[in-house]
Enzyme design. Structure first.
Site, PDB file in Angstrom:
ATOM      1  N   LYS A  79      24.073  10.025  31.985  1.00 31.21           N
ATOM      2  CA  LYS A  79      23.854  10.234  33.428  1.00 31.21           C
ATOM      3  C   LYS A  79      24.059   8.958  34.236  1.00 31.21           C
ATOM      4  O   LYS A  79      24.723   8.974  35.273  1.00 31.21           O
ATOM      5  CB  LYS A  79      22.428  10.756  33.680  1.00 31.21           C
ATOM      6  CG  LYS A  79      22.122  12.109  33.090  1.00 31.21           C
ATOM      7  CD  LYS A  79      20.750  12.605  33.519  1.00 31.21           C
ATOM      8  CE  LYS A  79      19.591  11.779  33.005  1.00 31.21           C
ATOM      9  NZ  LYS A  79      19.466  11.787  31.538  1.00 31.21           N
ATOM     10  N   ASN A 125      17.402   9.073  39.640  1.00 31.80           N
ATOM     11  CA  ASN A 125      16.793   8.586  38.402  1.00 31.80           C
ATOM     12  C   ASN A 125      17.437   7.294  37.914  1.00 31.80           C
ATOM     13  O   ASN A 125      16.935   6.644  37.009  1.00 31.80           O
ATOM     14  CB  ASN A 125      16.924   9.674  37.319  1.00 31.80           C
ATOM     15  CG  ASN A 125      15.992   9.462  36.155  1.00 31.80           C
ATOM     16  OD1 ASN A 125      14.786   9.294  36.337  1.00 31.80           O
ATOM     17  ND2 ASN A 125      16.535   9.459  34.955  1.00 31.80           N
ATOM     18  N   HIS A 154      12.889  15.250  25.472  1.00 30.94           N
ATOM     19  CA  HIS A 154      11.675  15.489  26.268  1.00 30.94           C
ATOM     20  C   HIS A 154      10.918  16.753  25.828  1.00 30.94           C
ATOM     21  O   HIS A 154      10.277  17.422  26.643  1.00 30.94           O
ATOM     22  CB  HIS A 154      12.018  15.605  27.759  1.00 30.94           C
ATOM     23  CG  HIS A 154      12.642  14.370  28.330  1.00 30.94           C
ATOM     24  ND1 HIS A 154      11.997  13.148  28.338  1.00 30.94           N
ATOM     25  CD2 HIS A 154      13.853  14.172  28.896  1.00 30.94           C
ATOM     26  CE1 HIS A 154      12.795  12.251  28.903  1.00 30.94           C
ATOM     27  NE2 HIS A 154      13.920  12.839  29.234  1.00 30.94           N
TER      28      HIS A 154
END
Length: 467
Positions: free
Chosen positions: A119, A142, A189
């Site tokens: 990302k 982020n 996660h």
């Protein structure tokens, strides 16, 4: 969105929470902030908040603090299912995230980029491509700059290129990306999302508010991404490192004979040669393909995209070359916070790797690393809270040493490595057991390597002087 006089609670005092609190206060809201950390851990942030009359609660989230609020803004690090937030939603209080709050004030169009890995690199590269093409561009999310910090800079002509995590997507309502990208999805996660299905559902929310005027960009080589092609009303564009699009009507960035090509409404266009990409690893070819797709969709020319990619430097903490000491190369991939990212890092080097693994476990399966460890790694050094789990799951694949701390791991690897070897920090874990974040972990690694280099230089000077 009128905030004047509204009672707003910001939960979590990370970067985005602090930025949101100041933004809300500037628009006349009566702001309270609440964080589970002790006051001493937030010492540097509290005075500026108190100076503005923002109420601060530390050491936990009090039930009364959550009552009678007109709005609650949740930082991405705070689980959406904490009891106080569940109760607030049950009572009908609006609960949104910082990205959603920012979207209500952000002008122009949005490129939203998510995925398990890549990302930050892709978001940074897309920003540089748009900038090379002369487009007004802001980059955040982020990646480090809170989206709320971009709102006042944005105009109707702005492209806001945003890295968006699954945590941030949990709390969107109206957020809409004109171009939404999912790079890949692998287990990550799971300590928070519980199941892979829950994690995938969170990622897929990036398409939730898209219309037929928008684009969804997906990795055709990733089965989960491919399955999400029907989850959006937007026009779908694919990118692929492994195959050409089966239909001439499919919008796609792909490889043919060592070239990156784009197939769109105007037919096929050559963008650049693969060997012109300055980044290591097949995964970075995928990141570039995704960025090419976004660049072409947003109206950039192939020559502008090629120029931006060729000038691009590796993102800090992402397979970042640090130094060569006594013939040993040191690489910092602290951003490899999950197993898939570590696999990609290992695949970037053919052999002779000394790898540092460990940190805070996220419910990962480390056994999938065994084949790469067996064929490419000379030794594994484990650190942090996940060390025992990692050791038990990879036992027998490569020699193991329980180093406990990053400092010890770097020292032991330096002692064991021979000229031509690689020392690689690619932990496959979060950093929060021993560090504030992956950035701090990466900086510490680079400092330790820098100290090694200085000692080596001094030793050469002494040896040379004695000679």
């Amino acid at each position: 969105m009128d905030l004047s006089g509204k009672r707003v609670l910001v939960v979590g005092l990370g970067k985005s929470g602090i930025a949101a609190a100041h933004f809300l206060h500037a628009r006349g809201a009566r702001v309270t902030v609440s964080d589970s950390k002790a006051e001493a851990q937030l010492r540097s942030e509290i005075p500026a908040l108190l100076d503005k009359g923002i109420a601060v609660e530390t050491g936990g989230h009090g039930a009364r603090t959550f009552r009678d609020q007109d709005l609650i803004v949740v930082s991405p690090g705070v689980p959406y299912e904490v009891p106080q937030l569940v109760q607030a939603r049950a009572l009908g209080m609006p609960v949104i995230g910082e990205v959603e709050l920012a979207y209500r004030f952000l002008k122009g169009r949005v490129v939203g980029i998510t995925g398990s890995n890549g990302k930050t690199t892709t978001t940074t590269l897309v920003g540089e491509i748009l900038e090379h093409a002369g487009k007004p561009v802001l980059v955040g999310g982020n990646i480090g700059t809170p989206v709320i910090s971009l709102a006042d800079e944005s105009t109707e002509q702005t492209w806001s290129v945003l890295e968006i995590s699954s945590f941030q997507l949990e709390t969107i309502e109206k957020f809409r990306a004109s171009v939404a990208v999912i790079l890949n999805i692998t287990p990550d996660h799971l300590d928070r999302h519980r199941t892979l299905e829950g994690y995938v559902a969170a990622k897929a929310r990036i398409f939730e508010n898209q219309s037929a005027e928008d684009f969804a960009v997906l990795n055709a080589d990733d089965p989960i991404c491919l399955s999400l092609a029907t989850n959006t009303k937007a026009r779908v564009a694919f990118f692929s490192r492994k195959s050409e699009p089966q239909s001439e009507r499919k919008t796609s960035a792909f490889l043919r004979a060592g070239k990156i090509l784009w197939r769109g409404d105007a037919g096929e266009q050559e963008v650049m040669a693969v060997n012109e990409i300055p980044l290591k690893g097949a995964h970075n070819v995928e990141n570039v393909l995704a960025a090419v797709a976004v660049g072409m969709i947003t109206g950039c020319q192939p020559a502008q995209i090629r120029s931006a990619v060729m000038a691009f430097k590796a993102v800090e903490h992402r397979l970042e070359y640090v130094a060569t000491i006594r013939g040993v190369d040191y690489y910092n991939d602290s951003k490899a916070t999950n197993v898939d990212a570590t696999i990609k890092a290992l695949e970037s080097f053919p052999a002779n790797i000394h790898i540092i693994l460990g940190g805070k476990d996220k419910g990962s399966d480390y056994s999938v690393l065994k084949e790469l460890l067996r064929t490419r790694v000379k030794k594994v050094y484990t650190i942090g809270a996940a060390a025992q789990k990692i050791q038990s799951q990879i036992a027998g694949a490569a020699p193991l040493e329980a180093a406990e701390t990053l400092e010890t791991a770097v020292q032991r690897a330096a002692e064991a490595a021979a000229p031509g070897d690689i020392v690689l920090l690619a932990p496959a874990c979060a950093s929060f057991d021993q560090f504030e974040n992956y950035e701090q972990r990466g900086r510490v690694f680079k400092d330790l390597v820098g100290a090694l280099k200085k000692r080596e230089s001094r030793a050469r000077e002494i040896h040379g002087g004695a000679a």
